[in-house]
Design a protein around this motif. Structure first.
Motif, mmCIF file in Angstrom:
data_model
loop_
_atom_site.group_PDB
_atom_site.id
_atom_site.type_symbol
_atom_site.label_atom_id
_atom_site.label_comp_id
_atom_site.label_asym_id
_atom_site.label_seq_id
_atom_site.Cartn_x
_atom_site.Cartn_y
_atom_site.Cartn_z
ATOM 1 N N ILE A 9 8.958 11.341 4.143
ATOM 2 C CA ILE A 9 8.435 9.887 4.384
ATOM 3 C C ILE A 9 6.954 9.936 4.175
ATOM 4 O O ILE A 9 6.257 9.040 3.675
ATOM 5 N N ASP A 10 6.334 10.788 4.961
ATOM 6 C CA ASP A 10 4.795 10.975 4.689
ATOM 7 C C ASP A 10 4.231 11.050 3.379
ATOM 8 O O ASP A 10 3.263 10.486 2.863
ATOM 9 N N GLY A 11 5.144 11.862 2.423
ATOM 10 C CA GLY A 11 4.836 11.934 1.083
ATOM 11 C C GLY A 11 4.884 10.794 0.374
ATOM 12 O O GLY A 11 3.989 10.289 -0.462
ATOM 13 N N ILE A 12 5.834 9.761 0.431
ATOM 14 C CA ILE A 12 5.965 8.526 -0.015
ATOM 15 C C ILE A 12 4.913 7.679 0.300
ATOM 16 O O ILE A 12 4.415 6.970 -0.522
ATOM 17 N N VAL A 13 4.392 7.449 1.770
ATOM 18 C CA VAL A 13 3.246 7.058 2.207
ATOM 19 C C VAL A 13 2.015 7.159 1.365
ATOM 20 O O VAL A 13 1.361 6.267 0.722
ATOM 21 N N ALA A 14 1.864 8.590 1.282
ATOM 22 C CA ALA A 14 0.696 9.060 0.700
ATOM 23 C C ALA A 14 0.583 8.552 -0.831
ATOM 24 O O ALA A 14 -0.282 8.323 -1.457
ATOM 25 N N LEU A 15 1.751 8.708 -1.406
ATOM 26 C CA LEU A 15 1.771 8.393 -2.720
ATOM 27 C C LEU A 15 1.446 6.915 -3.098
ATOM 28 O O LEU A 15 0.879 6.411 -4.104
ATOM 29 N N VAL A 16 1.849 5.900 -2.351
ATOM 30 C CA VAL A 16 1.982 4.594 -2.336
ATOM 31 C C VAL A 16 0.577 4.210 -2.157
ATOM 32 O O VAL A 16 -0.233 3.372 -2.876
ATOM 33 N N LEU A 17 -0.187 4.931 -1.056
ATOM 34 C CA LEU A 17 -1.670 4.565 -0.971
ATOM 35 C C LEU A 17 -2.360 5.117 -2.067
ATOM 36 O O LEU A 17 -3.394 4.376 -2.297
ATOM 37 N N ARG A 18 -2.264 6.240 -2.890
ATOM 38 C CA ARG A 18 -2.965 6.534 -3.767
ATOM 39 C C ARG A 18 -2.964 5.843 -4.984
ATOM 40 O O ARG A 18 -3.860 5.575 -5.687
ATOM 41 N N THR A 19 -1.813 5.262 -5.305
ATOM 42 C CA THR A 19 -1.508 4.485 -6.435
ATOM 43 C C THR A 19 -1.718 2.815 -6.085
ATOM 44 O O THR A 19 -2.610 2.194 -6.638
ATOM 45 N N SER A 20 -0.717 2.253 -5.309
ATOM 46 C CA SER A 20 -0.752 0.697 -5.031
ATOM 47 C C SER A 20 -1.905 0.282 -4.061
ATOM 48 O O SER A 20 -2.104 -0.973 -4.410
ATOM 49 N N ALA A 21 -2.573 1.203 -3.385
ATOM 50 C CA ALA A 21 -3.379 0.873 -2.189
ATOM 51 C C ALA A 21 -4.956 1.347 -2.866
ATOM 52 O O ALA A 21 -5.660 1.784 -1.865
ATOM 53 N N ALA A 22 -5.027 1.737 -4.310
ATOM 54 C CA ALA A 22 -6.349 2.218 -4.470
ATOM 55 C C ALA A 22 -7.626 1.723 -4.194
ATOM 56 O O ALA A 22 -8.821 2.354 -4.268
ATOM 57 N N ALA A 23 -7.596 0.360 -3.893
ATOM 58 C CA ALA A 23 -8.853 -0.242 -3.683
ATOM 59 C C ALA A 23 -9.482 -0.118 -2.384
ATOM 60 O O ALA A 23 -10.601 -0.286 -2.048
ATOM 61 N N ALA A 24 -8.913 0.697 -1.655
ATOM 62 C CA ALA A 24 -9.358 1.117 -0.127
ATOM 63 C C ALA A 24 -10.260 2.311 -0.146
ATOM 64 O O ALA A 24 -9.996 2.957 -1.252
ATOM 65 N N SER A 25 -11.373 2.243 0.344
ATOM 66 C CA SER A 25 -12.349 3.485 0.715
ATOM 67 C C SER A 25 -11.783 4.244 1.821
ATOM 68 O O SER A 25 -11.962 3.559 2.886
ATOM 69 N N ASP A 64 -9.818 5.697 4.816
ATOM 70 C CA ASP A 64 -8.743 5.457 5.646
ATOM 71 C C ASP A 64 -8.179 4.135 5.415
ATOM 72 O O ASP A 64 -9.105 3.191 5.359
ATOM 73 N N ASP A 65 -6.784 3.729 5.349
ATOM 74 C CA ASP A 65 -6.386 2.517 5.128
ATOM 75 C C ASP A 65 -5.507 2.181 6.148
ATOM 76 O O ASP A 65 -4.017 1.975 5.697
ATOM 77 N N PRO A 66 -5.444 2.293 7.303
ATOM 78 C CA PRO A 66 -4.485 2.062 8.375
ATOM 79 C C PRO A 66 -3.557 0.772 8.353
ATOM 80 O O PRO A 66 -2.429 1.047 8.629
ATOM 81 N N GLU A 67 -4.207 -0.191 7.691
ATOM 82 C CA GLU A 67 -3.600 -1.675 7.556
ATOM 83 C C GLU A 67 -2.307 -1.526 6.804
ATOM 84 O O GLU A 67 -1.220 -1.772 6.782
ATOM 85 N N ALA A 68 -2.844 -0.958 5.481
ATOM 86 C CA ALA A 68 -1.954 -0.889 4.421
ATOM 87 C C ALA A 68 -0.834 0.129 4.741
ATOM 88 O O ALA A 68 0.351 0.149 4.456
ATOM 89 N N GLU A 69 -1.255 1.356 5.227
ATOM 90 C CA GLU A 69 -0.383 2.235 5.594
ATOM 91 C C GLU A 69 0.670 1.950 6.373
ATOM 92 O O GLU A 69 1.874 2.338 6.511
ATOM 93 N N ALA A 70 0.249 0.997 7.448
ATOM 94 C CA ALA A 70 1.330 0.358 8.591
ATOM 95 C C ALA A 70 2.552 -0.396 7.734
ATOM 96 O O ALA A 70 3.471 -0.234 8.162
ATOM 97 N N HIS A 71 1.961 -1.163 6.883
ATOM 98 C CA HIS A 71 2.908 -2.009 6.166
ATOM 99 C C HIS A 71 3.700 -1.056 5.341
ATOM 100 O O HIS A 71 5.165 -1.393 5.313
ATOM 101 N N ILE A 72 3.386 -0.040 4.697
ATOM 102 C CA ILE A 72 4.119 0.511 3.918
ATOM 103 C C ILE A 72 5.423 1.542 4.813
ATOM 104 O O ILE A 72 6.178 1.477 4.477
ATOM 105 N N ARG A 73 4.812 1.843 5.766
ATOM 106 C CA ARG A 73 5.752 3.035 6.610
ATOM 107 C C ARG A 73 6.600 2.131 7.114
ATOM 108 O O ARG A 73 7.877 2.277 7.240
#
Length: 261
Positions: A146-162, A164-173
């Motif tokens: 699961i952590d790997g999926i979260v990291a992948l989505v953060l790298r690709t779909s949430a690339a605009a963050a500079s 840490d991105d706790p808000e997007a990470e919480a939604h994805i998780r």
């Protein structure tokens, strides 16, 4: 909770804004696959101060139970509209929700008065999605990472963050369990990509310039194919425009509502 075929979904109706007549078209918010209906929280106040707003969690997401039988996202949208007595509505859909909004607009155009499509998906365009991304999600899912999926989505779909991105990470998780629970039961709505030229409804399409390149290109093609569609490009957004540029998203939704007919 709202009954749908062989199940139920959580939904909320804001009602008519204070001091305004209650006979206006409702605005229905459809969330993406990377978040539940709370993804709309940053833009909700501006929408509810002017309009009656209905939002709901698709099966398995947020406050809605996981499905136990075959279901269609478009069928569930119709069930929600019927429950709230909404014969017609303006639909604002993000990603997965955008695909559902398009599906209903093609299937029953009399029920859709306007479309606000935010980094929308669309059925029938699977070949335009990154096969590498899909394969990697599948590999990580098989491994239970699961952590790997979260990291992948953060790298690709949430690339605009500079950083840490706790808000997007919480939604994805929060939504990953829905991906697994829903997959065996979800019946895809019919292909819509090659039918976009049939849409006859005011439309505003928002894309995030920092989204995955395949998504950006697909959104550009969609906007070109939908007659009269206005394309809005957000330079600082990825697949989470309601988190990155909520004011611009609210403007686009209200523009689509104002053009509704």
């Amino acid at each position: 909770m709202v009954p749908v075929e062989d199940g139920e979904v959580w939904a909320h109706d804001s009602g008519a804004p204070h001091g305004r007549a209650g006979d206006g078209l409702p605005l229905v918010l459809l969330h993406p696959g990377v978040g539940d209906s709370r993804i709309w929280d940053p833009v909700l106040p501006r929408l509810t101060e002017r309009h009656r707003v209905i939002r709901y969690d698709a099966r398995g997401y947020g406050r809605s139970p996981a499905p136990t039988a075959p279901y269609s996202l478009a069928d569930d949208l119709v069930a929600v509209l019927d429950h709230f007595g909404a014969a017609r509505a303006v639909l604002a859909g993000s990603s997965m929700g955008g695909a559902t909004a398009i599906s209903l607009a093609l299937r029953d155009p009399a029920r859709v008065a306007g479309l606000a499509l935010v980094v929308p998906g669309v059925t029938g365009a699977e070949e335009l999605v990154s096969r590498k991304f899909t394969a990697e999600v599948g590999r990580l899912a098989e491994a239970g990472d699961i952590d790997g999926i979260v990291a992948l989505v953060l790298r690709t779909s949430a690339a605009a963050a500079s950083g840490d991105d706790p808000e997007a990470e919480a939604h994805i998780r929060a939504v990953i369990p829905a991906w697994f629970a829903n997959h065996p039961h979800l019946v895809p709505d019919p292909p819509a990509f090659d039918r976009l030229g049939e849409l006859d409804v005011p439309c505003v399409l928002v894309l995030g310039e920092r989204d995955q390149p395949e998504v950006v290109r697909t959104n550009e093609i969609m906007a070109d194919r939908i007659p009269g569609c206005r394309l809005v490009r957000l330079a600082h957004s990825d697949h989470f425009p309601t988190l990155r540029e909520p004011a611009a998203v609210a403007d686009a939704v209200l523009e689509a509502y104002g053009a509704a007919r």
